[in-house]
Design an enzyme around this catalytic site. Structure first.
Site, PDB file in Angstrom:
ATOM      1  N   ASP A 105      -9.455  -9.427  45.961  1.00 47.72           N
ATOM      2  CA  ASP A 105      -8.741  -8.373  45.243  1.00 47.72           C
ATOM      3  C   ASP A 105      -9.670  -7.205  44.935  1.00 47.72           C
ATOM      4  O   ASP A 105      -9.217  -6.177  44.436  1.00 47.72           O
ATOM      5  CB  ASP A 105      -8.157  -8.917  43.936  1.00 47.72           C
ATOM      6  CG  ASP A 105      -7.298  -7.897  43.225  1.00 47.72           C
ATOM      7  OD1 ASP A 105      -6.394  -7.332  43.879  1.00 47.72           O
ATOM      8  OD2 ASP A 105      -7.524  -7.646  42.024  1.00 47.72           O
ATOM      9  N   GLU A 149     -15.096  -0.189  47.073  1.00 45.71           N
ATOM     10  CA  GLU A 149     -13.683   0.166  46.881  1.00 45.71           C
ATOM     11  C   GLU A 149     -13.477   1.546  46.270  1.00 45.71           C
ATOM     12  O   GLU A 149     -12.406   2.142  46.420  1.00 45.71           O
ATOM     13  CB  GLU A 149     -12.991  -0.884  46.012  1.00 45.71           C
ATOM     14  CG  GLU A 149     -13.438  -0.907  44.567  1.00 45.71           C
ATOM     15  CD  GLU A 149     -12.724  -1.987  43.773  1.00 45.71           C
ATOM     16  OE1 GLU A 149     -12.064  -1.635  42.777  1.00 45.71           O
ATOM     17  OE2 GLU A 149     -12.821  -3.170  44.138  1.00 45.71           O
ATOM     18  N   ILE A 176     -11.102 -15.792  31.519  1.00 40.21           N
ATOM     19  CA  ILE A 176     -10.360 -15.817  32.788  1.00 40.21           C
ATOM     20  C   ILE A 176     -10.680 -17.080  33.569  1.00 40.21           C
ATOM     21  O   ILE A 176      -9.785 -17.747  34.098  1.00 40.21           O
ATOM     22  CB  ILE A 176     -10.674 -14.559  33.615  1.00 40.21           C
ATOM     23  CG1 ILE A 176     -10.202 -13.304  32.881  1.00 40.21           C
ATOM     24  CG2 ILE A 176     -10.015 -14.645  34.993  1.00 40.21           C
ATOM     25  CD1 ILE A 176     -10.606 -12.003  33.548  1.00 40.21           C
ATOM     26  N   SER A 213     -12.845 -10.597  40.644  1.00 43.14           N
ATOM     27  CA  SER A 213     -13.675 -10.068  39.562  1.00 43.14           C
ATOM     28  C   SER A 213     -14.226  -8.693  39.895  1.00 43.14           C
ATOM     29  O   SER A 213     -13.666  -7.674  39.503  1.00 43.14           O
ATOM     30  CB  SER A 213     -14.810 -11.046  39.246  1.00 43.14           C
ATOM     31  OG  SER A 213     -15.571 -10.597  38.152  1.00 43.14           O
ATOM     32  N   ARG A 214     -15.339  -8.633  40.627  1.00 42.25           N
ATOM     33  CA  ARG A 214     -15.941  -7.374  41.041  1.00 42.25           C
ATOM     34  C   ARG A 214     -16.447  -7.518  42.468  1.00 42.25           C
ATOM     35  O   ARG A 214     -17.016  -8.548  42.849  1.00 42.25           O
ATOM     36  CB  ARG A 214     -17.104  -6.980  40.114  1.00 42.25           C
ATOM     37  CG  ARG A 214     -16.673  -6.454  38.746  1.00 42.25           C
ATOM     38  CD  ARG A 214     -15.930  -5.139  38.866  1.00 42.25           C
ATOM     39  NE  ARG A 214     -15.547  -4.564  37.573  1.00 42.25           N
ATOM     40  CZ  ARG A 214     -14.389  -4.764  36.980  1.00 42.25           C
ATOM     41  NH1 ARG A 214     -13.491  -5.566  37.554  1.00 42.25           N
ATOM     42  NH2 ARG A 214     -14.106  -4.186  35.824  1.00 42.25           N
ATOM     43  N   HIS A 271      -7.244  -4.406  44.060  1.00 48.06           N
ATOM     44  CA  HIS A 271      -7.648  -4.496  42.652  1.00 48.06           C
ATOM     45  C   HIS A 271      -6.425  -4.501  41.731  1.00 48.06           C
ATOM     46  O   HIS A 271      -6.343  -3.739  40.768  1.00 48.06           O
ATOM     47  CB  HIS A 271      -8.580  -3.330  42.290  1.00 48.06           C
ATOM     48  CG  HIS A 271      -9.517  -3.654  41.163  1.00 48.06           C
ATOM     49  ND1 HIS A 271     -10.821  -3.259  41.139  1.00 48.06           N
ATOM     50  CD2 HIS A 271      -9.332  -4.334  40.006  1.00 48.06           C
ATOM     51  CE1 HIS A 271     -11.413  -3.675  40.031  1.00 48.06           C
ATOM     52  NE2 HIS A 271     -10.519  -4.338  39.333  1.00 48.06           N
ATOM     53  N   GLN A 272      -5.507  -5.408  41.993  1.00 44.51           N
ATOM     54  CA  GLN A 272      -4.279  -5.466  41.229  1.00 44.51           C
ATOM     55  C   GLN A 272      -4.143  -6.719  40.383  1.00 44.51           C
ATOM     56  O   GLN A 272      -3.102  -6.931  39.739  1.00 44.51           O
ATOM     57  CB  GLN A 272      -3.067  -5.350  42.164  1.00 44.51           C
ATOM     58  CG  GLN A 272      -2.823  -6.570  43.050  1.00 44.51           C
ATOM     59  CD  GLN A 272      -1.611  -6.434  43.934  1.00 44.51           C
ATOM     60  OE1 GLN A 272      -1.688  -5.851  45.003  1.00 44.51           O
ATOM     61  NE2 GLN A 272      -0.472  -6.960  43.508  1.00 44.51           N
ATOM     62  N   ALA A 273      -5.178  -7.552  40.331  1.00 48.45           N
ATOM     63  CA  ALA A 273      -5.066  -8.821  39.609  1.00 48.45           C
ATOM     64  C   ALA A 273      -4.682  -8.614  38.147  1.00 48.45           C
ATOM     65  O   ALA A 273      -3.908  -9.380  37.581  1.00 48.45           O
ATOM     66  CB  ALA A 273      -6.371  -9.604  39.711  1.00 48.45           C
TER      67      ALA A 273
END
Length: 337
Positions: free
Chosen positions: A261, A266, A158, A236-237, A298-300
């Protein structure tokens, strides 16, 4: 046999069922649940040999023990990250655990750039204004990225995809990772210590996994090193960024833009509709108050290409388990292996 999947999204289900039907036809059934797997919902998994988990499920020692007691023998995680799974407990319980070790890196890399450009060019604010027929440009000035410095933290698949896009913009490339990526070096990337990357980059994008050594990688010290007008992107996280430190930095009027993201707390929020509830997470609510911060849920990874690959790999992991085989996707092998 019925296989149960937790945390299945509406747009994900058709792709998952398509791959499932292609592999198993009428031999096995797939039950898709919207609810997440945790201590309260784990009784619904009783009697299911195979459980498909999502990144926001809670698979701690207690949940894993309940799964094992209920007859579960295999957990197939529908993501690359697995920090939500107590791998040690799974091994002790004799469970097989597999993940999706890779999928389209372009989905995440392109979305990271979407966040970067959106905050740089004030796209959200501009769209909100024009919907109200306010066509002023006050406060919408961005800046060219050509000639500026991109700091890529983590240069795996990535990170390398993100780097190629940065190279296309004509940016100077700095990288930080445990190992240098030849593809990034060929683009002119210079690998430097983390401190120098944070200090010199105009745009910092995070692409490392969440591990004990990367938890709060972006802490108060790292944020202090960053330029006042730098952009920070995390696709990422969430645990890579110390949210309290980030809030302090934003309150001080520093950073030109932040695109998130992911968020370290979350779980129990992202992927759910909270619009009719009071947001009790004060840190997340505070982040939303800053006009230069853009938060997505979190839609990447969420493209048809990537989700399709995730579905195919997940089904392949199930096939391997039922055949008694393992692969590079297997995190915890059965005791007999």
């Amino acid at each position: 046999m019925e296989i149960v999947a937790y945390g299945v999204l509406v747009d994900e289900e058709p792709l998952l069922r398509e791959e499932f039907d292609r592999a198993f036809a009428d031999r096995h059934e797939l039950r898709c649940l919207r609810l997440f797997l945790d201590r309260d919902t784990v009784p619904t998994a009783a009697g299911h040999e195979v459980v498909l988990s999502s990144v926001n499920d809670t698979l701690d020692a207690g949940v894993l023990r309940a799964l094992a007691d209920g007859g579960t023998r295999m957990i197939a995680q529908r993501s690359t990250g697995y920090n939500n799974i107590d791998v040690t407990a799974a091994r002790e319980l004799g469970l097989t655990v597999a993940r999706v070790s890779s999928y389209s890196p372009y989905s995440v890399a392109e979305f990271a750039w979407t966040l970067a450009l959106a905050v740089d060019r004030r796209i959200v604010r501009a769209a909100q204004r024009t919907r109200e027929f306010d066509f002023r440009l006050d406060g919408l000035m961005g800046r060219d990225l050509r000639g500026r410095t991109a700091g890529v933290v983590g240069t795996g698949k990535i990170g390398a995809a993100f780097t190629r896009i940065a190279h296309g913009f004509g940016m100077r490339l700095l990288g930080w990772d445990v190992a240098e990526n030849p593809d990034c070096l060929a683009l002119g990337m210079q690998y430097v210590p983390r401190e120098r990357l944070f200090a010199e980059a105009d745009l910092v994008s995070l692409h490392v996994p969440l591990l004990p050594q990367t938890h709060h990688l972006v802490d108060a010290e790292a944020l202090d090193l960053m330029k006042d007008d730098a952009i920070l992107v995390n696709s990422s996280r969430g645990g890579l960024v110390d949210t309290d430190a980030l809030l302090g930095t934003l309150r001080a009027g520093r950073l030109s833009g932040v695109g998130l993201d992911v968020y370290e707390e979350e779980a129990g929020v992202f992927f759910l509709d909270k619009s009719l509830e009071v947001m009790t997470d004060e840190r997340l609510a505070r982040l939303m108050t800053f006009s230069n911060v853009l938060v997505t849920s979190h839609q990447a990874y969420f493209t048809r290409d990537a989700v399709g690959q995730i579905a195919r790999t997940t089904v392949a992991n199930i096939v391997d388990h039922l055949a008694g085989n393992t692969s590079d996707n297997t995190l915890v092998r059965p005791q007999a292996a």
